[in-house]
Motif scaffolding. Sequence first.
Motif, PDB file in Angstrom:
ATOM      1  N   PRO A  39       0.803  -1.216   0.000  1.00 16.53           N
ATOM      2  CA  PRO A  39       0.000   0.000   0.000  1.00 16.53           C
ATOM      3  C   PRO A  39       0.846   1.281   0.000  1.00 16.53           C
ATOM      4  CG  PRO A  39       0.120  -0.895   2.227  1.00 16.53           C
ATOM      5  CD  PRO A  39       0.881  -1.839   1.331  1.00 16.53           C
ATOM      6  N   LYS A  40       0.224   2.387  -0.466  1.00 13.51           N
ATOM      7  CA  LYS A  40       0.891   3.693  -0.480  1.00 13.51           C
ATOM      8  C   LYS A  40      -0.061   4.674   0.208  1.00 13.51           C
ATOM      9  CE  LYS A  40       3.074   2.493  -4.901  1.00 13.51           C
ATOM     10  NZ  LYS A  40       3.686   2.926  -6.147  1.00 13.51           N
ATOM     11  N   PRO A  41      -0.185   4.555   1.533  1.00 16.34           N
ATOM     12  CA  PRO A  41      -1.252   5.261   2.256  1.00 16.34           C
ATOM     13  C   PRO A  41      -1.154   6.787   2.195  1.00 16.34           C
ATOM     14  CG  PRO A  41       0.263   4.180   3.781  1.00 16.34           C
ATOM     15  CD  PRO A  41       0.647   3.721   2.416  1.00 16.34           C
ATOM     16  N   GLY A  49      -6.374   6.965  -5.930  1.00 20.72           N
ATOM     17  CA  GLY A  49      -6.308   5.549  -6.307  1.00 20.72           C
ATOM     18  C   GLY A  49      -5.202   5.255  -7.317  1.00 20.72           C
ATOM     19  N   TYR A  50      -4.831   6.237  -8.132  1.00 24.93           N
ATOM     20  CA  TYR A  50      -3.731   6.026  -9.103  1.00 24.93           C
ATOM     21  C   TYR A  50      -2.490   5.624  -8.314  1.00 24.93           C
ATOM     22  CZ  TYR A  50      -0.304   7.066 -12.782  1.00 24.93           C
ATOM     23  OH  TYR A  50       0.715   6.993 -13.707  1.00 24.93           O
ATOM     24  N   ARG A  51      -1.860   4.509  -8.692  1.00 21.87           N
ATOM     25  CA  ARG A  51      -0.806   3.956  -7.836  1.00 21.87           C
ATOM     26  C   ARG A  51       0.577   3.945  -8.466  1.00 21.87           C
ATOM     27  NH1 ARG A  51       0.332  -2.227  -7.649  1.00 21.87           N
ATOM     28  NH2 ARG A  51       2.338  -1.208  -7.365  1.00 21.87           N
ATOM     29  N   THR A  53       4.213   5.100 -10.243  1.00 24.45           N
ATOM     30  CA  THR A  53       5.318   5.955  -9.855  1.00 24.45           C
ATOM     31  C   THR A  53       5.958   6.504 -11.124  1.00 24.45           C
ATOM     32  OG1 THR A  53       5.710   4.354  -8.089  1.00 24.45           O
ATOM     33  CG2 THR A  53       7.437   6.001  -8.473  1.00 24.45           C
ATOM     34  N   PRO A  54       6.272   7.789 -11.209  1.00 21.75           N
ATOM     35  CA  PRO A  54       6.125   8.817 -10.178  1.00 21.75           C
ATOM     36  C   PRO A  54       4.804   9.568 -10.323  1.00 21.75           C
ATOM     37  CG  PRO A  54       7.331   9.726 -12.022  1.00 21.75           C
ATOM     38  CD  PRO A  54       6.978   8.306 -12.412  1.00 21.75           C
ATOM     39  N   VAL A  55       4.567  10.457  -9.325  1.00 12.60           N
ATOM     40  CA  VAL A  55       3.457  11.417  -9.345  1.00 12.60           C
ATOM     41  C   VAL A  55       4.081  12.765  -9.015  1.00 12.60           C
ATOM     42  CG1 VAL A  55       1.414  12.160  -8.065  1.00 12.60           C
ATOM     43  CG2 VAL A  55       1.657   9.748  -8.719  1.00 12.60           C
TER      44      VAL A  55
END
Length: 307
Positions: A39-41, A49-51, A53-55
């Motif tokens: 998870p990427k809390p 919800g977009y998971r 990398t990167p953002v």
Amino acid sequence: MTDLILHHYPTSPFSEKVRIAFGLKKLGWKSVTIPNIMPKPDLMPLTGGYRKTPVMQIGADIYCDTQLIMLEIEKHAPTPPLLPPGKEGEARALAMWIDRNIFWAAVGIVMGAIGDKLPEAFHKDRSEFSGRSFEPAKLKAAAPIAAQQTYAQLVLAEEMLGDGRAYLLGAAPSLADCALYNPVWFIKERLGGGKAVPPLDRLPRLTAWSERMKAIGSGNPTEMSAADALAVAKAAKPAACSVDAADPSGLKAGQKISITPDDTGKVPVTGTLVGLTPDHISISRNDERVGDIVVHFPRAGFIVTPA
Ligand SMILES: N[C@@H](CCC(=O)N[C@@H](CS)C(=O)NCC(=O)O)C(=O)O
């Protein structure tokens, strides 16, 4: 707040595509390290919800996918250009080919070689993420095919450099070079300790090019905590954007829509349409940890459906 905040992790090749653009433009930026698996809390409140990398975050605006992140960096700092004047379309089209074709072939080489050294949780996460098996034995068996596919496509880049030009589109590095550096860097760094390993050893111009690219560096990053990045979003207001009423999609401002990547990490993000141009589609959302934010996606490679 106009700081460029990159949510990434050091071994991510798509993040390297962006970090080298920061280097090219000699930019200062904030670096938030995110987990390399779910998870990427502390990322989810920003992206909805977009998971992947990167953002990139600028205040309360969140940019998903490097296709769009690079355009935004270009807007923020136009010189030197990532899109060479007169060759904007060529630079973007080359980047699209590289992102969508060479990257996964390069992943096949790297994972075939080191997949069995990575934890079970990583295999499980990437199987879910990609819809393909990341079981080490299968990765190893598929590696020779990945190597041939990588070589066959990198040969095209070697040909482009054949007339003695320093970079793919001429004398100066562009978006196309940043995109190509992603898979080349991945193979060199993960398998060669920074040195050219197969199939790069058969591609001398590309290897010399990769040394020129490496020298560009990553600009000037400063560490930022995930909590501070969320606080930046909460304190900021999203930038104004508008919907092209004549867009061929027929989408209208204020409509509830979901946006989903068409390839990997296919998690829909839902919100209200507030921005639409040929290059990007933007939705507003609210999350209790960040308040009102706008999440931006590219058009190509993203499926839009009514929510
Ligand atoms: N089309 C996306 C691709 C991004 C991508 O696939 N990134 C990889 C890491 S380099 C990823 O998200 N892996 C799964 C993860 O980090 O959770 C882009 O251009 O940003």
